[in-house]
Write a protein that holds these residues in place. Structure first.
Motif, PDB file in Angstrom:
ATOM      1  N   HIS A 189      58.623-143.017  22.201  1.00 20.45           N
ATOM      2  CA  HIS A 189      60.025-144.090  21.718  1.00 20.45           C
ATOM      3  C   HIS A 189      59.585-145.374  22.641  1.00 20.45           C
ATOM      4  CE1 HIS A 189      62.924-141.046  21.094  1.00 20.45           C
ATOM      5  NE2 HIS A 189      61.408-140.803  19.971  1.00 20.45           N
ATOM      6  N   GLY A 190      59.192-146.557  21.600  1.00 20.83           N
ATOM      7  CA  GLY A 190      59.072-147.826  22.039  1.00 20.83           C
ATOM      8  C   GLY A 190      57.519-148.269  21.746  1.00 20.83           C
ATOM      9  N   LEU A 191      56.899-147.346  21.524  1.00 18.50           N
ATOM     10  CA  LEU A 191      55.325-148.149  21.707  1.00 18.50           C
ATOM     11  C   LEU A 191      55.334-148.094  19.746  1.00 18.50           C
ATOM     12  CD1 LEU A 191      53.834-144.539  23.446  1.00 18.50           C
ATOM     13  CD2 LEU A 191      54.004-147.803  24.172  1.00 18.50           C
ATOM     14  N   VAL A 192      54.221-149.253  19.754  1.00 18.61           N
ATOM     15  CA  VAL A 192      54.113-149.854  18.234  1.00 18.61           C
ATOM     16  C   VAL A 192      52.544-149.179  18.344  1.00 18.61           C
ATOM     17  CG1 VAL A 192      55.567-151.064  17.973  1.00 18.61           C
ATOM     18  CG2 VAL A 192      54.011-152.190  18.391  1.00 18.61           C
ATOM     19  N   PRO A 193      51.719-149.307  16.830  1.00 21.55           N
ATOM     20  CA  PRO A 193      50.473-148.676  17.017  1.00 21.55           C
ATOM     21  C   PRO A 193      50.030-149.505  17.375  1.00 21.55           C
ATOM     22  CG  PRO A 193      51.264-148.353  14.523  1.00 21.55           C
ATOM     23  CD  PRO A 193      52.805-149.140  16.040  1.00 21.55           C
ATOM     24  N   SER A 194      49.983-150.961  17.640  1.00 24.97           N
ATOM     25  CA  SER A 194      48.650-151.688  18.805  1.00 24.97           C
ATOM     26  C   SER A 194      49.030-151.808  20.155  1.00 24.97           C
ATOM     27  CB  SER A 194      49.319-153.180  17.976  1.00 24.97           C
ATOM     28  OG  SER A 194      50.841-153.770  18.466  1.00 24.97           O
ATOM     29  N   GLY A 224      65.998-134.742  16.184  1.00 24.46           N
ATOM     30  CA  GLY A 224      64.490-135.324  15.988  1.00 24.46           C
ATOM     31  C   GLY A 224      63.819-133.688  14.825  1.00 24.46           C
ATOM     32  N   ASP A 225      64.614-132.590  14.973  1.00 18.89           N
ATOM     33  CA  ASP A 225      63.920-131.742  14.309  1.00 18.89           C
ATOM     34  C   ASP A 225      65.111-131.995  12.830  1.00 18.89           C
ATOM     35  OD1 ASP A 225      62.754-129.260  16.237  1.00 18.89           O
ATOM     36  OD2 ASP A 225      64.832-128.881  16.759  1.00 18.89           O
ATOM     37  N   VAL A 226      66.118-132.146  12.906  1.00 18.37           N
ATOM     38  CA  VAL A 226      66.806-131.992  11.894  1.00 18.37           C
ATOM     39  C   VAL A 226      66.545-133.450  10.268  1.00 18.37           C
ATOM     40  CG1 VAL A 226      69.197-132.920  10.929  1.00 18.37           C
ATOM     41  CG2 VAL A 226      69.152-131.640  12.866  1.00 18.37           C
ATOM     42  N   ALA A 227      66.460-134.479  11.359  1.00 15.95           N
ATOM     43  CA  ALA A 227      65.629-135.609  10.812  1.00 15.95           C
ATOM     44  C   ALA A 227      64.305-135.004   9.854  1.00 15.95           C
ATOM     45  CB  ALA A 227      65.907-136.983  11.292  1.00 15.95           C
ATOM     46  N   GLY A 228      63.230-134.967  10.377  1.00 15.13           N
ATOM     47  CA  GLY A 228      62.143-134.226   9.876  1.00 15.13           C
ATOM     48  C   GLY A 228      62.251-133.943   8.538  1.00 15.13           C
ATOM     49  N   ASN A 229      63.081-132.561   8.792  1.00 19.45           N
ATOM     50  CA  ASN A 229      63.339-131.740   7.659  1.00 19.45           C
ATOM     51  C   ASN A 229      64.476-132.352   6.700  1.00 19.45           C
ATOM     52  OD1 ASN A 229      61.738-129.791   8.860  1.00 19.45           O
ATOM     53  ND2 ASN A 229      63.052-129.067   9.969  1.00 19.45           N
ATOM     54  N   GLU A 265      64.088-142.334  11.088  1.00 20.51           N
ATOM     55  CA  GLU A 265      63.780-141.524  10.821  1.00 20.51           C
ATOM     56  C   GLU A 265      62.293-142.460  10.839  1.00 20.51           C
ATOM     57  OE1 GLU A 265      60.530-137.912   8.106  1.00 20.51           O
ATOM     58  OE2 GLU A 265      63.132-138.578   7.812  1.00 20.51           O
ATOM     59  N   ALA A 266      62.547-142.954   9.714  1.00 15.19           N
ATOM     60  CA  ALA A 266      60.748-143.957   9.787  1.00 15.19           C
ATOM     61  C   ALA A 266      60.067-144.748  11.186  1.00 15.19           C
ATOM     62  CB  ALA A 266      60.921-144.995   9.366  1.00 15.19           C
ATOM     63  N   VAL A 267      61.674-145.809  11.824  1.00 14.24           N
ATOM     64  CA  VAL A 267      60.882-146.261  13.167  1.00 14.24           C
ATOM     65  C   VAL A 267      60.750-145.493  14.495  1.00 14.24           C
ATOM     66  CG1 VAL A 267      62.638-148.550  12.129  1.00 14.24           C
ATOM     67  CG2 VAL A 267      63.563-146.362  13.847  1.00 14.24           C
ATOM     68  N   GLU A 268      60.779-144.191  13.966  1.00 17.41           N
ATOM     69  CA  GLU A 268      60.486-143.590  15.700  1.00 17.41           C
ATOM     70  C   GLU A 268      59.747-142.790  15.449  1.00 17.41           C
ATOM     71  OE1 GLU A 268      64.350-140.731  16.340  1.00 17.41           O
ATOM     72  OE2 GLU A 268      65.126-142.552  17.569  1.00 17.41           O
ATOM     73  N   ARG A 269      58.879-142.824  14.157  1.00 16.73           N
ATOM     74  CA  ARG A 269      57.697-142.264  14.299  1.00 16.73           C
ATOM     75  C   ARG A 269      56.917-142.883  14.959  1.00 16.73           C
ATOM     76  NH1 ARG A 269      57.832-142.063   8.655  1.00 16.73           N
ATOM     77  NH2 ARG A 269      56.770-143.460   8.637  1.00 16.73           N
ATOM     78  N   ILE A 270      55.689-142.197  15.339  1.00 11.47           N
ATOM     79  CA  ILE A 270      55.076-142.926  16.473  1.00 11.47           C
ATOM     80  C   ILE A 270      53.454-143.870  15.353  1.00 11.47           C
ATOM     81  CG2 ILE A 270      53.289-140.908  16.738  1.00 11.47           C
ATOM     82  CD1 ILE A 270      53.921-143.046  19.266  1.00 11.47           C
ATOM     83  N   ASP A 271      54.089-143.555  14.593  1.00 16.43           N
ATOM     84  CA  ASP A 271      52.386-143.806  13.855  1.00 16.43           C
ATOM     85  C   ASP A 271      53.542-145.294  12.874  1.00 16.43           C
ATOM     86  OD1 ASP A 271      53.984-141.743  11.923  1.00 16.43           O
ATOM     87  OD2 ASP A 271      52.265-142.256  10.765  1.00 16.43           O
ATOM     88  N   PHE A 272      54.996-145.271  13.252  1.00 19.71           N
ATOM     89  CA  PHE A 272      55.358-146.598  12.273  1.00 19.71           C
ATOM     90  C   PHE A 272      54.750-148.027  12.186  1.00 19.71           C
ATOM     91  CE2 PHE A 272      58.440-149.661  12.067  1.00 19.71           C
ATOM     92  CZ  PHE A 272      58.697-150.100  10.762  1.00 19.71           C
ATOM     93  N   GLY A 314      72.974-149.279  12.836  1.00 19.56           N
ATOM     94  CA  GLY A 314      72.321-150.445  12.546  1.00 19.56           C
ATOM     95  C   GLY A 314      71.465-151.343  13.374  1.00 19.56           C
ATOM     96  N   LEU A 315      72.301-152.065  14.174  1.00 18.51           N
ATOM     97  CA  LEU A 315      71.308-151.912  15.608  1.00 18.51           C
ATOM     98  C   LEU A 315      70.468-151.965  16.624  1.00 18.51           C
ATOM     99  CD1 LEU A 315      74.883-154.298  17.394  1.00 18.51           C
ATOM    100  CD2 LEU A 315      73.237-155.055  15.943  1.00 18.51           C
ATOM    101  N   TYR A 316      70.566-150.512  16.593  1.00 18.13           N
ATOM    102  CA  TYR A 316      69.418-149.827  17.086  1.00 18.13           C
ATOM    103  C   TYR A 316      67.917-149.802  16.029  1.00 18.13           C
ATOM    104  CZ  TYR A 316      66.876-145.261  18.220  1.00 18.13           C
ATOM    105  OH  TYR A 316      65.408-145.247  18.904  1.00 18.13           O
ATOM    106  N   ILE A 317      68.293-149.795  15.098  1.00 20.43           N
ATOM    107  CA  ILE A 317      67.287-149.569  13.654  1.00 20.43           C
ATOM    108  C   ILE A 317      66.768-151.169  13.437  1.00 20.43           C
ATOM    109  CG2 ILE A 317      66.455-149.258  11.761  1.00 20.43           C
ATOM    110  CD1 ILE A 317      68.543-147.218  11.042  1.00 20.43           C
ATOM    111  N   SER A 318      67.826-151.951  14.397  1.00 21.17           N
ATOM    112  CA  SER A 318      66.968-153.509  13.598  1.00 21.17           C
ATOM    113  C   SER A 318      66.346-153.852  15.053  1.00 21.17           C
ATOM    114  CB  SER A 318      67.832-154.658  14.073  1.00 21.17           C
ATOM    115  OG  SER A 318      68.315-154.142  12.893  1.00 21.17           O
ATOM    116  N   ARG A 319      66.903-153.143  16.337  1.00 19.04           N
ATOM    117  CA  ARG A 319      65.964-153.819  17.888  1.00 19.04           C
ATOM    118  C   ARG A 319      64.881-152.965  17.497  1.00 19.04           C
ATOM    119  NH1 ARG A 319      67.439-153.832  23.639  1.00 19.04           N
ATOM    120  NH2 ARG A 319      68.242-155.226  23.062  1.00 19.04           N
ATOM    121  N   ARG A 320      64.295-152.017  17.208  1.00 19.49           N
ATOM    122  CA  ARG A 320      63.268-151.101  16.730  1.00 19.49           C
ATOM    123  C   ARG A 320      62.718-152.025  16.006  1.00 19.49           C
ATOM    124  NH1 ARG A 320      62.797-145.746  19.434  1.00 19.49           N
ATOM    125  NH2 ARG A 320      60.419-145.888  18.011  1.00 19.49           N
ATOM    126  N   LEU A 321      62.721-152.348  14.704  1.00 18.47           N
ATOM    127  CA  LEU A 321      62.086-153.084  13.921  1.00 18.47           C
ATOM    128  C   LEU A 321      61.330-154.447  14.334  1.00 18.47           C
ATOM    129  CD1 LEU A 321      64.023-152.378  10.740  1.00 18.47           C
ATOM    130  CD2 LEU A 321      61.722-151.972  11.536  1.00 18.47           C
TER     131      LEU A 321
END
Length: 449
Positions: free
Chosen positions: A135-140, A224-229, A290-297, A415-422
Motif C-alpha cells: 500500500h502506498g507504492l506506485v509502479p515507478s 480485499g477478498d470481497v472487492a476483487g470478486n 479496488e483500482a487504486v489499491e492494486r499494486i499495478d495501478f 472519497g478523500l481516501y481515494i483522492s489521496r491515493r490518486l
C-alpha cells in the motif's frame, strides 16, 4: 549452456502478443532450448512475464531471473525498455548456477510464503511487494533504491536507511517499529537475507507485521477478498444498469412527465431517485477503491492546466452550489499553472473536494479554488467557510470509510481516501489545513515536470 562473454548486452525485441520479433544469436539459442522457434512466441516464461509487465506498465524494469532445463541452471540479469509497439529486452549478465534438479525451463520464484513483505535485490532496489506492505507504492517505485522508496512512505527515515544498509551488507535485522505516513499505521519490521544455491546474497526481504491499535472492521478485514470478486470489471457494470433505470424512472414519475400525480407520490419518487444515485456513487467509489489499491495501478502523464480543471469543476457543480446559494470562485482565465498528471483523475479529485466543500458549508458562503506553482510542484487549493476540521482529525479524514461521526449526508467515507491515493499515484500529495477565512483548506500538490 555455457555463458557467453558479455562485453555487450544480449538483446531481443518482444511485441505486445509475446512474439519474439528479433534477437541476438545467444538469445535465440536460449529461446530454442525452451521450445521456441524463430519468429514465434517467446518460450522462456521468466522473460515473457517480465516483458509483458513492462509493456502493461509502460515503464522500464530490471531484475534477476532464473531459468533451468535438463542441463543448466542460469541466473540472468534482465533489463526491459518498453515502447508502444514492443519491449526491448537486454540480458546484462549471464551466470551458470549448480543444477539442483531437472525441470523444464522455468522462472524460479522468490519466496512468497510471507503475507506482507517487500523484496529487494542485492543492490538494494525494490523488485516486489505484496499484502499491506504494497500500500502506498506506485509502479515507478519498482527498480528504485530501497532507502528512497521507504523513506517516502514511512516515518523514521534514518533507522530505515540503517536497516537497508545493514541488510545489503549481509546482517539480518531482528525487529524495528515504523509508522506509515499516509494513514499512521504502525508495523513491526524484520529483515532477512535471501541466498541463492551457492549461498551468495541474492537479495533481502522485509516483513511487515501490522500493529493494530483497534480491531479491523469487518469491511476492512474482508474487503480485499470481497472487492476483487464483486466490483471492478464484473459486478459494477451489472449494478449500474438497473440503478440507472431506477433513477430514470423515478425522475420521470417525480417530475410528472407522464401526467400529474399526488404530491406525496412525487416526493416518494424523488427520494427513490436520490437513494439510487447514492448507491450508484457507492458502486463507483468501490470500483475506484479496488483500482487504486492494486499494486499495478498507474495513471497517465497528461499536461494539464489546473485553472482550466478548476473552472470545469465549478461548471459541473454550479447547480448544486446554487441550490445552497454558495459561490464558487475560480482562477482567472489567464492563469497558467501546468501540472503533469492524468486529467481524468485530477478532475475526479477536485470534484470530490469541491463537492465536499458544498456539502459541509453553510448556505450563502463561498468556496475558493486557487492555483500556484512552487518549486517542482503545481498546487491547487480548495478553501471553504464551513466549520473546518480539527487538527487531530486532519489525517483521520483520509482513512478508509472515515466519516468523523457524520451520517445521513450521502457520503461513503471513501472519497478523500481515494483522492489521496490518486494524488500519490501521480507523484503528488493531498492534505488539509485551516482556511484563512475560517473553514477547511484542502491542498492538492502535483508534479509540474
Amino acid at each position: 549452456m555455457s555463458g557467453p562473454n558479455l562485453t555487450q548486452p544480449i538483446s531481443g525485441e518482444i511485441d505486445n502478443d509475446g512474439k519474439l520479433l528479433r534477437a541476438d544469436e545467444a538469445f535465440l539459442r536460449l529461446n530454442q532450448r525452451a521450445g521456441g522457434v524463430e519468429g514465434g512466441a517467446i518460450a522462456v516464461p521468466a522473460i515473457a512475464k517480465l516483458a509483458k509487465l513492462s509493456l502493461n506498465l509502460q515503464m522500464k524494469l530490471s531484475r534477476a531471473v532464473r531459468v533451468a532445463d535438463n542441463e543448466d541452471h542460469l541466473e540472468l540479469w534482465i533489463e526491459v525498455h518498453p515502447t508502444l509497439q514492443f519491449a526491448k529486452v537486454s540480458i546484462l549478465s549471464w551466470r551458470a548456477l549448480p543444477v539442483l534438479n531437472k525441470r523444464n525451463l522455468i522462472l524460479t520464484s522468490m519466496p512468497d510464503s510471507i503475507e506482507n513483505q517487500m523484496v529487494f535485490d542485492r543492490h538494494g532496489r525494490l523488485i516486489s511487494a505484496k499484502g499491506i506492505a504494497a500500500h502506498g507504492l506506485v509502479p515507478s517505485d519498482f527498480g528504485k533504491n530501497g532507502v528512497e522508496v521507504l523513506t517516502n512512505i514511512f516515518e523514521n527515515g534514518v533507522p530505515l536507511a540503517n536497516l537497508i544498509s545493514a541488510l545489503s551488507t549481509g546482517v539480518s535485522i531482528k525487529t524495528m517499529q515504523i509508522k506509515r505516513q499516509s494513514d499512521g499505521r504502525a508495523f513491526d519490521v524484520s529483515g532477512d537475507i535471501i541466498d541463492d544455491e551457492r549461498q551468495a546474497v541474492f537479495g533481502f526481504r522485509l516483513r511487515f507485521d501490522p500493529l493494530y491499535e483497534k480491531p479491523l472492521s469487518i469491511v476492512e478485514a474482508n474487503y480485499g477478498d470481497v472487492a476483487g470478486n464483486l466490483f471492478g470489471k464484473n459486478l459494477a457494470p451489472v449494478l449500474r444498469q438497473p440503478l440507472g433505470r431506477i433513477i430514470a424512472n423515478a425522475e420521470t414519475i417525480g417530475g410528472e412527465l407522464q401526467g400529474p400525480i399526488r404530491e406525496n407520490y412525487a416526493l416518494y419518487a424523488r427520494d427513490i431517485a436520490n437513494a439510487a444515485r447514492h448507491l450508484s456513487a457507492l458502486v463507483d467509489d468501490l470500483g475506484d477503491l479496488e483500482a487504486v489499491e492494486r499494486i499495478d495501478f498507474q495513471t497517465a502523464r497528461d499536461t494539464i492546466e489546473l485553472g482550466d480543471v478548476a473552472r470545469r469543476v465549478a461548471g459541473l457543480l454550479a447547480l448544486k452550489a446554487a441550490d445552497h446559494r454558495i459561490k464558487i470562485n475560480t482562477p482567472a482565465d489567464d492563469t497558467n499553472v501546468v501540472a503533469i498528471a492524468e486529467f481524468r483523475r485530477t478532475l475526479q479529485i477536485m470534484l470530490n473536494l469541491v463537492n465536499n466543500a458544498i456539502r459541509y458549508s453553510s448556505d450563502g458562503t463561498a468556496i475558493t479554488i486557487e492555483t500556484e506553482t512552487a518549486d517542482k510542484y503545481a498546487i491547487v487549493t480548495v478553501s471553504d467557510q464551513g466549520k473546518g476540521i480539527f487538527g487531530a482529525d486532519r489525517e483521520k479524514v483520509f482513512q478508509k470509510f472515515e466519516r468523523l461521526g457524520r451520517s445521513g449526508d450521502g457520503g461513503s467515507g471513501l472519497g478523500l481516501y481515494i483522492s489521496r491515493r490518486l494524488a500519490c499515484a501521480m507523484g503528488g500529495d493531498l492534505f488539509v489545513t485551516d482556511s484563512e477565512g475560517g473553514g477547511a483548506k484542502f491542498v492538492l500538490r502535483l508534479p509540474n515536470s
